[in-house]
Design a protein around this motif. Structure first.
Motif, PDB file in Angstrom:
ATOM      1  N   ILE A  65       0.859  -1.173   0.000  1.00  0.00           N
ATOM      2  CA  ILE A  65       0.000   0.000   0.000  1.00  0.00           C
ATOM      3  C   ILE A  65       0.896   1.223   0.000  1.00  0.00           C
ATOM      4  N   ARG A  66       0.730   2.057  -0.982  1.00  0.00           N
ATOM      5  CA  ARG A  66       1.578   3.236  -1.135  1.00  0.00           C
ATOM      6  C   ARG A  66       0.823   4.467  -0.691  1.00  0.00           C
ATOM      7  N   GLU A  67       1.414   5.186   0.213  1.00  0.00           N
ATOM      8  CA  GLU A  67       0.843   6.439   0.673  1.00  0.00           C
ATOM      9  C   GLU A  67       1.573   7.577  -0.012  1.00  0.00           C
ATOM     10  N   MET A  68       0.822   8.603  -0.401  1.00  0.00           N
ATOM     11  CA  MET A  68       1.412   9.730  -1.102  1.00  0.00           C
ATOM     12  C   MET A  68       0.800  11.032  -0.610  1.00  0.00           C
ATOM     13  N   THR A  69       1.588  12.078  -0.655  1.00  0.00           N
ATOM     14  CA  THR A  69       1.079  13.414  -0.363  1.00  0.00           C
ATOM     15  C   THR A  69       0.481  13.982  -1.654  1.00  0.00           C
ATOM     16  N   LYS A  83      -7.103   9.475   4.794  1.00  0.00           N
ATOM     17  CA  LYS A  83      -5.901  10.099   5.331  1.00  0.00           C
ATOM     18  C   LYS A  83      -5.178   9.035   6.144  1.00  0.00           C
ATOM     19  N   ALA A  84      -3.969   8.716   5.721  1.00  0.00           N
ATOM     20  CA  ALA A  84      -3.233   7.627   6.340  1.00  0.00           C
ATOM     21  C   ALA A  84      -2.325   8.107   7.470  1.00  0.00           C
ATOM     22  N   ALA A  85      -1.701   9.247   7.294  1.00  0.00           N
ATOM     23  CA  ALA A  85      -0.740   9.728   8.292  1.00  0.00           C
ATOM     24  C   ALA A  85      -0.491  11.214   8.087  1.00  0.00           C
ATOM     25  N   LYS A  86       0.034  11.837   9.114  1.00  0.00           N
ATOM     26  CA  LYS A  86       0.423  13.240   9.018  1.00  0.00           C
ATOM     27  C   LYS A  86       1.840  13.354   9.549  1.00  0.00           C
ATOM     28  N   ASN A  87       2.691  14.017   8.762  1.00  0.00           N
ATOM     29  CA  ASN A  87       4.073  14.212   9.147  1.00  0.00           C
ATOM     30  C   ASN A  87       4.386  15.694   8.957  1.00  0.00           C
ATOM     31  N   GLY A  88       4.336  16.456  10.046  1.00  0.00           N
ATOM     32  CA  GLY A  88       4.507  17.901   9.942  1.00  0.00           C
ATOM     33  C   GLY A  88       3.351  18.482   9.153  1.00  0.00           C
ATOM     34  N   PRO A  89       3.635  19.310   8.153  1.00  0.00           N
ATOM     35  CA  PRO A  89       2.554  19.905   7.369  1.00  0.00           C
ATOM     36  C   PRO A  89       1.983  18.969   6.298  1.00  0.00           C
ATOM     37  N   GLU A  90       2.674  17.880   6.028  1.00  0.00           N
ATOM     38  CA  GLU A  90       2.263  16.966   4.958  1.00  0.00           C
ATOM     39  C   GLU A  90       1.259  15.931   5.465  1.00  0.00           C
TER      40      GLU A  90
END
Length: 71
Positions: A3-7, A37-44
């Motif tokens: 599973i590929r997550e992308m911004t 929405k899979a994850a949040k990393n800082g503003p992304e």
């Protein structure tokens, strides 16, 4: 299956579309549960296709193709 997550920015580069073009549709897809929405990393924010939606779409496509072959 990976599973590929992308911004939104990554998706824009992959599809050769402007980030603003994609961001208009992302919230619609989230509200329709097509992507999550899979994850949040800082503003992304990282998104991925909802596997339940993908399985349902696959089932409907197979069903359609089966009917097409029988006719």
């Amino acid at each position: 299956m990976q599973i590929r997550e992308m911004t939104i920015s990554q998706l824009g580069r992959k599809l050769n579309l402007a980030r603003t073009s994609i961001s208009r549709y992302v919230e619609d897809l989230v509200s329709e549960l097509v992507i999550i929405k899979a994850a949040k990393n800082g503003p992304e924010i990282y998104y991925r296709i909802n596997p339940t939606y993908l399985h349902r779409a696959k089932f409907l496509i197979n069903e359609y193709l089966d009917k097409l072959i029988v006719e």
